[in-house]
Design a protein around this motif. Structure first.
Motif, PDB file in Angstrom:
ATOM      1  N   SER A 109       0.814  -1.211   0.000  1.00  0.00           N
ATOM      2  CA  SER A 109       0.000   0.000   0.000  1.00  0.00           C
ATOM      3  C   SER A 109       0.851   1.265   0.000  1.00  0.00           C
ATOM      4  CB  SER A 109      -0.925   0.014   1.221  1.00  0.00           C
ATOM      5  OG  SER A 109      -0.171  -0.086   2.421  1.00  0.00           O
ATOM      6  N   THR A 179       2.102   6.683   0.763  1.00  0.00           N
ATOM      7  CA  THR A 179       0.930   5.858   0.486  1.00  0.00           C
ATOM      8  C   THR A 179       0.496   6.008  -0.971  1.00  0.00           C
ATOM      9  OG1 THR A 179       0.159   5.969   2.774  1.00  0.00           O
ATOM     10  CG2 THR A 179      -1.482   5.492   1.089  1.00  0.00           C
ATOM     11  N   GLU A 208      -5.665  -2.291   3.357  1.00  0.00           N
ATOM     12  CA  GLU A 208      -5.545  -0.833   3.371  1.00  0.00           C
ATOM     13  C   GLU A 208      -5.932  -0.235   2.018  1.00  0.00           C
ATOM     14  OE1 GLU A 208      -1.643   0.270   4.585  1.00  0.00           O
ATOM     15  OE2 GLU A 208      -1.760  -0.817   6.487  1.00  0.00           O
TER      16      GLU A 208
END
Length: 278
Positions: A109, A179, A208
């Protein structure tokens, strides 16, 4: 740059990316070609003029292969990647227009530090795995203080999942910037992850990613198997060979079971179906 299969009437072209092995995914291309898709796998590091490792690899590296698929008649473009190849595929879904579907096997992620040397031949200091338009993407470094627990003989394969888990804690202040913003991707997204992944925690990473998509009101399909490892295998693929360096987790049976469960979702997304996410 092996390619398999002409583009049929459904017009699907798939770029297939390996992980840090750097291999050309010839068998995976053949499996997709048997489903009527044009499948292409390229070398994206370690080749002439490329970084010898996954270190500041320009994401633009993948654009010519996608254009080649389009030139061959593909009207729908998918990118299927595993591990570091999945990391690249997820970034491409955000940054490169015209990608219709991404299949991320054993994904992350966040953007991680380099695996291996850059063009300068150096592995340290840590640098991003990727660049875009000449700028390195924000990344999470690796904590070099990590060591396997319990200690193993130097010639024994090692599970490095704990390295990534520790590094994420050590550099928690870098995670938000690193991210991968999948909520900005227009592509359909399929995530496939095993709970016994010994390379990195791909199942929590996939959860996630799925949560970011759902929070944004976007579709996502997540297929997981608690006993599968880092290398799920699709129907028609050979079991992944053992490694002398790394432990991948899972088992041939569990990895094949996860791949078989994911396979209809993979095909449906690549062809443009819209099943609801799991």
């Amino acid at each position: 740059m092996p390619a398999h299969g002409p583009v049929r009437d459904d017009g699907v072209g798939v770029l297939v990316l390996s992980g840090s092995s750097g291999r050309i995914e010839d068998e995976r291309c053949r499996v997709l070609a048997r489903e009527g898709m044009a499948a292409l796998s390229i070398r994206w590091f370690g080749g002439l003029g490329q970084p010898p490792g996954i270190c500041e690899v320009p994401l633009e590296t993948f654009a010519p292969a996608i254009e080649l698929l389009r030139a061959g008649g593909a009207r729908r473009i998918g990118v299927l990647g595993v591990s570091k190849g999945a990391e690249a595929a997820l970034h491409l879904s955000v940054l490169l227009p015209g990608i219709d579907a991404v299949v991320a096997l054993s994904p992350t992620s966040v953007t991680w530090a380099n695996v291996g040397p850059g063009l300068d031949g150096r592995t340290r200091p840590h640098r991003s795995s990727w660049t875009w338009r000449g700028d390195p993407l924000p990344f999470v470094p690796l904590d070099d203080a990590w060591a396997p627990t319990p200690a193993r003989p130097t010639d024994a394969p090692v599970a490095v999942r704990g390295w990534y888990e520790r590094s994420r804690r050590t550099f928690a202040d870098r995670v938000d910037a690193a991210t991968i913003a999948v909520e900005k991707a227009a592509a359909e997204l399929v995530l496939v992850a095993g709970g016994d992944d010994a390379m990195w925690p791909s199942l929590p990473f996939a959860e996630e990613l799925a949560a970011r998509r759902r929070t944004a009101g976007l579709p996502v399909r997540m297929i997981s198997g608690p006993d599968a490892g880092h290398r799920p295998r699709f129907p028609g693929e050979s079991p992944a060979p053992p490694s002398a360096s790394f432990l991948y987790g899972g088992s041939p049976a569990a990895d094949a079971a996860l791949g078989a469960e994911a396979w209809p979702h993979v095909l449906d997304a690549l062809r443009g179906g819209r099943r609801s996410g799991a």
